[in-house]
Design an enzyme around this catalytic site. Structure first.
Site, PDB file in Angstrom:
ATOM      1  N   ASP A  55      -3.596   1.891  -1.876  1.00  0.00           N
ATOM      2  CA  ASP A  55      -3.136   2.627  -0.705  1.00  0.00           C
ATOM      3  C   ASP A  55      -3.311   1.775   0.546  1.00  0.00           C
ATOM      4  OD1 ASP A  55      -2.329   5.235   0.528  1.00  0.00           O
ATOM      5  OD2 ASP A  55      -4.311   5.069   1.452  1.00  0.00           O
ATOM      6  N   GLU A  80     -10.155 -10.717 -15.927  1.00  0.00           N
ATOM      7  CA  GLU A  80     -11.224 -10.758 -16.925  1.00  0.00           C
ATOM      8  C   GLU A  80     -10.991  -9.728 -18.033  1.00  0.00           C
ATOM      9  OE1 GLU A  80     -14.951 -10.036 -15.108  1.00  0.00           O
ATOM     10  OE2 GLU A  80     -14.698 -11.556 -13.547  1.00  0.00           O
TER      11      GLU A  80
END
Length: 559
Positions: free
Chosen positions: A224, A274
């Site tokens: 956002d 990751e």
């Protein structure tokens, strides 16, 4: 720790595996949790309600579901004022409900994207409450933008910035001793104080929040106000230094689209990479140009950014072609997919925007010609889904829902509505709960009514009323998404081959696929490019030509 949760990531479908990176041509469905489905009859949608409707979304044919905020919040701005980023607001359920929703979605080969709100918190966030409680000099105040006021007694705001919701972007606090004190910055509602991203604790906290939800198995984040967060050094007045407010010849506010945001996203991308399962970031980045938007989706930053320039384009062939070309040209150098979107929770639904004359913007208060609006909306959907890249669908647009433009003042809840100097404040009209059945107190939304009243005519627009009905908007969406998934020339890509077409008509080729969109109010004759795959209206073919009705899009295959 991330690797032990990699099993939660959904295995790609055969079509996704063949396509490569799933997000490059994904169709992502936005769920506004308050208004999707209510499981407990309190009139408010919730996570369990969403979970119960996941098979509907799978059958619709979307690839992922983006959930607007469901975090713990006082709801001053419908959940975009977050008090606790690691908790679910009780109105929506709890963390166990979130976990079950993610697991069920993965079992249906749907991915889950959650909202992240990093520009500001709620004024009920523990950091902010402590900052107020501890008074001037509190280390917690450095995590927000607290400043002394101007004027002899500090009675004036620190600068001339205005809130997006109207009024000053600063609120003065009352200190613990009862005296008027410092001011804090809030680019949105006063209940939404902006974080100071220059403070290392803020970055540390959000990296931890990312890992918390990634470890729960979410497949990505919609960010956002991705263009916010970083403010110009010194928080200068708007207009105070002309040079610093100009970039590439376009207006750049000192609180939006600052270059420093990109350092944050490079750090975040390292964390995301990751994790197994092709997790993604999507930016809500309002920028002056598509070229500036492209900065957010460079290879080491975010994966996608909403194409607001496309959303704001009226149903006009020349304007649409220009935006398509600009978008593809901007995304090509950074290797990011274009995105296409027609509606969301902040703008008037496109079935209503297209029902009105051009030039009225993205918040419209009049119903317009609803038959015309729906016809154009259906055609615009097929055009959007034919373009290269990823597409976003806002809940209920597959039903052809119009905006509710006549909500009584007393039921409105959009905070901008109560701040006359800001946005129009009519976002409630696109947030009315969607209808599932022909009958019931809320047309199947829940057993206890709905938090915003639904029009009686929505019974005929419900999922039940449209399912299995040839030519219905719902079945058009289902067919379009099935064709898009099956056709090898649809989905990912970075270019289109424009074809000669009559004025007011868009025609382009993608391999053996051809799309023709007639944006005029009259039927036009075009070549019949092959076998019709799908059309938003009735198309007649005679002697190698096709008569395409007004405001209609047609898909052909030349194979």
């Amino acid at each position: 720790m991330s690797q032990q949760h990699s099993a939660l990531a959904p295995a790609p479908t055969p079509a996704q595996a063949k396509r490569g990176d799933w997000w490059r041509d994904a169709v992502i469905y936005q769920v506004y949790p308050r208004s999707f489905a209510d499981s407990n009859g309190d009139g408010m949608g919730d996570l369990e309600g969403i979970r119960s409707r996941l098979p509907y979304l799978r059958d619709l044919g979307v690839d992922a579901v983006w959930l607007s905020p469901f975090y713990a919040s006082p709801q001053a701005d419908a959940g975009y004022d977050v008090a606790d980023y690691r908790a679910v607001d009780p109105m929506f359920g709890n963390l166990l409900d979130a976990d079950a929703l993610i697991r069920d979605a993965h079992g249906l080969s749907l991915r889950i994207i959650v909202d992240l709100v990093p520009n500001h918190s709620s004024d009920q966030h523990e950091w902010f409450k402590r900052a107020l409680r501890e008074g001037p000099g509190s280390p917690l105040r450095d995590r927000y933008h607290f400043r002394p006021g101007k004027g002899e007694h500090g009675e004036l705001p620190p600068n001339n910035w205005e809130s997006i919701f109207g009024g000053p972007a600063w609120t003065r606090v009352t200190e613990p001793d009862g005296t008027p004190g410092e001011w804090y910055l809030h680019l949105f509602a006063p209940e939404q104080p902006d974080f100071n991203w220059e403070h290392p604790a803020v970055g540390d906290e959000f990296r931890s929040i990312l890992r918390f939800w990634l470890d729960m198995g979410v497949d990505g984040f919609r960010i956002d106000v991705a263009h916010g967060m970083v403010k110009a050094e010194g928080l200068p007045d708007i207009g105070g230094d002309g040079d610093q407010l100009k970039l590439l010849g376009n207006d750049v506010m000192p609180f939006f689209d600052q270059d420093g945001v990109h350092d944050i996203y490079r750090q975040w991308r390292l964390i995301l990479d990751e994790y197994a399962g092709e997790r993604i970031f999507v930016a809500e980045a309002w920028t002056p140009t598509v070229a500036r938007t492209a900065n957010y989706v460079r290879p080491d930053e975010l994966h996608q950014a909403f194409n607001f320039q496309y959303l704001g384009t009226h149903w006009d062939a020349e304007e649409l072609r220009k935006v398509v070309d600009l978008t593809l040209e901007a995304m090509r150098p950074v290797g990011a997919p274009a995105t296409w979107v027609l509606s969301n929770h902040d703008v008037t639904r496109h079935a209503t925007r297209f029902a009105n004359p051009a030039g009225l913007g993205t918040q419209i208060r009049t119903a317009g010609d609803r038959a015309l609006g729906l016809r154009r909306a259906r055609a615009a959907t097929l055009l959007m889904l034919a373009l290269p890249g990823s597409a976003y669908v806002y809940q209920g647009e597959e039903l052809g829902l119009p905006d509710v433009v006549d909500l009584p003042d007393e039921v409105r809840q959009d905070p901008a509505y109560f701040r006359g100097a800001g946005q129009d404040g009519f976002r409630d009209g696109c947030r009315v709960p969607i209808p599932w059945t022909r009958e019931g107190s809320s047309y199947g939304f829940g057993t206890g009514g709905s938090w915003l009243p639904q029009p009686a005519e929505w019974a005929d627009l419900s999922v039940e009323a449209q399912t299995g009905v040839a030519g219905s908007t719902l079945e058009l969406y289902r067919s379009a998404l099935a064709v898009r998934r099956a056709e090898p020339d649809l989905g990912a890509g970075d270019s289109v081959e424009w074809l000669r077409a009559p004025e007011g008509v868009l025609a382009f080729r993608r391999g053996e696929f051809v799309c023709v969109a007639n944006t005029t109010g009259e039927s036009v004759t075009t070549p019949a490019y092959g076998r019709v795959l799908l059309a938003s209206g009735e198309v007649a073919e005679v002697d190698g030509d096709a008569k395409v009705p007004a405001d209609t899009t047609v898909w052909w295959t030349t194979a």
